[in-house]
Motif scaffolding. Structure first.
Motif, short mmCIF file in Angstrom:
data_model
loop_
_atom_site.label_atom_id
_atom_site.label_comp_id
_atom_site.label_asym_id
_atom_site.label_seq_id
_atom_site.Cartn_x
_atom_site.Cartn_y
_atom_site.Cartn_z
N GLY A 162 0.68 -1.19 -0.49
CA GLY A 162 0.23 -0.12 -0.02
C GLY A 162 0.49 1.81 -0.57
O GLY A 162 0.36 2.34 0.44
N ASN A 163 2.09 1.35 0.22
CA ASN A 163 2.64 2.13 -0.11
C ASN A 163 2.90 3.86 0.90
O ASN A 163 2.70 4.64 0.83
CB ASN A 163 2.86 2.73 -1.46
CG ASN A 163 3.51 3.85 -1.84
OD1 ASN A 163 4.80 3.79 -0.79
ND2 ASN A 163 3.61 5.45 -2.71
N ILE A 164 2.22 2.87 2.13
CA ILE A 164 2.10 3.60 3.31
C ILE A 164 3.69 4.72 4.08
O ILE A 164 4.29 3.61 4.38
CB ILE A 164 1.60 2.83 4.80
CG1 ILE A 164 0.17 2.46 3.93
CG2 ILE A 164 1.59 4.21 5.15
CD1 ILE A 164 -1.03 1.74 4.51
N LYS A 165 3.51 5.27 3.61
CA LYS A 165 4.55 6.23 4.16
C LYS A 165 5.12 6.08 5.39
O LYS A 165 4.40 6.12 6.58
CB LYS A 165 4.52 7.84 3.81
CG LYS A 165 5.75 8.47 4.64
CD LYS A 165 5.89 9.92 4.65
CE LYS A 165 6.72 11.58 4.60
NZ LYS A 165 5.85 12.66 4.72
N GLU A 167 5.80 3.36 7.07
CA GLU A 167 5.66 1.22 7.38
C GLU A 167 5.78 0.77 6.22
O GLU A 167 6.20 -0.19 5.70
CB GLU A 167 4.25 2.12 7.82
CG GLU A 167 3.53 1.84 8.98
CD GLU A 167 2.59 1.36 9.56
OE1 GLU A 167 1.73 0.33 8.69
OE2 GLU A 167 2.29 2.30 10.03
N ARG A 169 6.76 2.12 2.63
CA ARG A 169 6.73 3.05 1.72
C ARG A 169 8.43 2.11 1.29
O ARG A 169 9.65 1.81 2.27
CB ARG A 169 7.16 4.07 1.62
CG ARG A 169 6.97 4.87 0.61
CD ARG A 169 6.45 5.97 0.46
NE ARG A 169 5.48 6.45 0.55
CZ ARG A 169 4.17 8.03 0.58
NH1 ARG A 169 5.55 8.59 1.09
NH2 ARG A 169 3.23 7.83 0.37
N MET A 177 5.63 6.55 -6.99
CA MET A 177 4.25 7.53 -6.49
C MET A 177 5.50 9.03 -7.31
O MET A 177 4.87 9.71 -7.65
CB MET A 177 4.57 6.81 -5.37
CG MET A 177 4.01 8.38 -4.87
SD MET A 177 3.95 8.72 -3.33
CE MET A 177 5.53 8.68 -2.15
N LYS A 181 4.04 12.35 -9.49
CA LYS A 181 4.00 13.22 -9.23
C LYS A 181 4.76 14.31 -9.30
O LYS A 181 4.22 15.68 -10.29
CB LYS A 181 3.98 13.45 -7.95
CG LYS A 181 3.44 13.03 -6.21
CD LYS A 181 3.73 13.69 -5.07
CE LYS A 181 3.38 13.09 -3.57
NZ LYS A 181 4.30 13.28 -2.42
N GLY B 133 -1.89 12.00 1.46
CA GLY B 133 -0.44 12.38 0.70
C GLY B 133 0.41 12.47 -0.35
O GLY B 133 1.52 11.90 -0.40
N LEU B 159 -0.67 8.34 8.96
CA LEU B 159 -0.62 7.78 7.80
C LEU B 159 -0.82 8.37 6.54
O LEU B 159 -1.57 8.90 6.14
CB LEU B 159 -1.10 6.12 7.92
CG LEU B 159 -0.21 5.54 9.15
CD1 LEU B 159 -0.99 4.07 8.60
CD2 LEU B 159 1.27 5.45 9.26
N GLU B 160 0.42 8.55 5.73
CA GLU B 160 -0.56 8.85 4.38
C GLU B 160 0.46 8.03 3.82
O GLU B 160 1.74 6.78 3.58
CB GLU B 160 1.34 9.60 3.91
CG GLU B 160 1.22 11.02 4.90
CD GLU B 160 2.09 11.72 4.47
OE1 GLU B 160 2.89 11.71 3.03
OE2 GLU B 160 2.92 12.76 5.55
N SER B 161 -0.48 7.86 2.53
CA SER B 161 -0.49 6.44 1.61
C SER B 161 -0.42 6.22 -0.05
O SER B 161 0.28 6.04 -0.65
CB SER B 161 -2.19 6.06 1.06
OG SER B 161 -2.83 6.79 0.05
N GLY B 162 0.03 8.30 -0.09
CA GLY B 162 0.41 8.23 -1.32
C GLY B 162 0.05 8.05 -2.62
O GLY B 162 0.32 7.52 -3.66
N SER B 163 -1.37 7.48 -2.75
CA SER B 163 -1.64 6.63 -3.33
C SER B 163 -3.67 7.46 -3.39
O SER B 163 -4.14 8.63 -3.02
CB SER B 163 -2.44 5.18 -3.07
OG SER B 163 -1.32 4.76 -2.26
#
Lengths: 217, 262
Positions: A162-165, A167, A169, A177, A181, B133, B159-163
């Motif tokens: 899930g690409n959680i910052k 955790e 990523r 990502m 961006k 995020g 938390l930031e998912s960046g998605s």
């Protein structure tokens, strides 16, 4: 180095190393066992194992997603979108690579070596360790090949992590990502780190294999 | 550069005109584009390609000359975009509300509370909150809400998912966490989400989508004619009716309210 990049790089190495460790602990003994044991249908069995190399990572991602989701079979462990899920998925991806490459390394030398080692009067366990020692190059190669495969995996890792910052990523998901961006600087830095890792690992592999073998993949 | 050349040829190729739209994930995730675009393509004989990303990324794509039209929801940044000369006009098309959604277990304590109280409780109780995020329209609104409510979103709980929106909602669902979402994405995926909507309609949560054609003075290769056709399709033609009715059948009410009377 930017602490955020550092953290992402460390996490990438940690997750992939853990996955390879788990995979190796199961795959290498199994590979030794398969190589030493003569049984009916061994050829077919080996063919099946080799065919697992063709399983696309994204299929493993889907499988893990469905398994780990809250309403999935293993949902009660709450594994989806955690680093643990990423480790398991990467371990599954690495498993056939390590198994297949180790078996094919062992196959060539197992029989004559085993006979030699046996005549030296070694116990089966000592035989196994001596075999692995003699074939350490192939085993290390298998591990490195699997490692460079999983650390560069993106889609599957994103699906289950899930690409959680902070955790889940990792390098690949961050590159994807940041490119989306438009933050190319960060993406390029990580891309270079990832690329150097892959190149260094490949050079090490080829040096280990010596000149007699072509690169394994 | 190659992309610009590519678009250039796409736009003026004699066989088929094309229109590239950079849009926000919420418009795609709901399935609106799937019903909105085919009638337009058929009627005007224009092939539409869309790239669904966060608003920040959509604006960036357009700024780099990689889109002909943007369909986004972040008024402040849209106005900057026009001020800097990248867009011609801003046409407000439709609206709905942002929602704060979260696990059902907190319903009693938080439901029907004012917006800032909800955000304040999330922070003080350290309830997990998943932020987009990703510099999207939803993310910039979320940052604005924390600021307006004078709550600092930082700590283990944030938390930031960046998605995209739906990925973020799925993560919130898995972790039983709170998140800010647009109504449309939430409603269109409600069945799979065990999340409850906590907020009422609040002016701070108003979510306006608008379309802006990319300025041909800045990028001569943009398909401005096609973009204008798309705008009149939405504002004067069949497109408006499609948006107005979108979701009525499946969700009982439309997912977006049109901002003008046809």
């Amino acid at each position: 180095m930017n602490p955020e990049i550092f953290e992402v790089v460390v996490r990438s190495f940690f997750v992939s190393s853990a996955a390879i460790l788990i995979s190796s602990i199961i795959a290498i003994p199994l590979a030794v066992y398969i190589s030493l044991k003569e049984f009916k249908g061994k050829k077919i069995f080996l063919a099946v194992i080799n065919s697992f190399l063709a399983v696309p990572a994204v299929a493993i991602g889907l499988f893990c997603y469905l398994l780990f989701a809250r309403n999935g079979f293993l949902g009660f462990f709450h594994l989806l979108y955690t680093a643990k899920a990423m480790i398991i998925a990467q371990a599954l991806l690495a498993f056939p690579i390590i198994l297949s490459l180790t078996v094919s390394g062992l196959q060539i030398l197992a029989k004559p070596l085993r006979d030699t080692l046996f005549t030296l009067g070694l116990s089966p366990l000592q035989t196994v360790f001596s075999l692995l020692y003699e074939l350490r190059r192939q085993v290390v190669t298998a591990i490195i090949m699997a490692f460079s495969r999983v650390i560069g995996e993106t889609g599957m890792t994103l699906m289950v992590g899930g690409n959680i910052k902070g955790e889940t990523r990792v390098m690949t998901t961050t590159i994807a990502m940041e490119t989306m961006k438009g933050n190319f600087e960060l993406a390029i830095t990580l891309g270079i780190i990832l690329l150097s890792t892959a190149i260094i690992l490949n050079i090490v592999t080829q040096l280990l294999l010596g000149e007699t073998h072509a690169p394994a993949m | 550069m190659s992309i610009i050349l590519f678009l250039f040829f796409m736009c003026f190729s004699p066989n088929e005109a094309t229109l590239t739209i950079a849009t926000t994930t919420s418009v795609e995730d709901t399935g609106l584009l799937e019903v909105l675009l085919p009638p337009f393509e058929k009627h005007y004989d224009i092939k539409v390609k869309y790239i669904a990303v966060g608003t920040g990324q959509a604006l960036r794509l357009a700024r780099d000359g990689n889109a002909d039209l943007i369909f986004v929801h972040d008024k402040e940044r849209e106005e900057d975009f026009i001020k800097q000369g990248y867009g011609t006009h801003r046409h407000e098309v439709m609206q709905n509300y942002f929602l704060i959604v979260g696990p059902e277990k907190n319903v009693e304590a938080l439901e029907h509370k004012p917006l800032c109280d909800i955000l304040g409780s999330i922070a003080s109780n350290e309830f997990l909150f998943i932020s987009r995020g990703d510099e999207s329209g939803t993310h910039s609104r979320e940052k604005l809400l924390w600021k307006t409510c004078k709550v600092l979103p930082s700590g283990e709980w944030y938390l930031e998912s960046g998605s995209g929106m739906i990925s973020t909602l799925r993560i919130a669902n898995e972790k039983q966490a709170f998140a800010l979402t647009d109504t449309a994405t939430f409603l269109s995926h409600r069945d799979e989400l065990q999340l409850h909507s906590y907020t009422e309609k609040d002016s701070l949560l108003l979510n306006i989508y608008s379309i802006i054609p990319v300025n041909p003075d800045k990028y001569p290769h943009v398909c401005i004619k096609e973009a204008e056709k798309f705008i009149s399709y939405i504002l004067k033609g069949e497109g408006g009716t499609i948006i107005k009715n979108f979701g009525k059948e499946r969700y009982g009410k439309p997912l977006f309210q049109m901002m003008w009377k046809p």
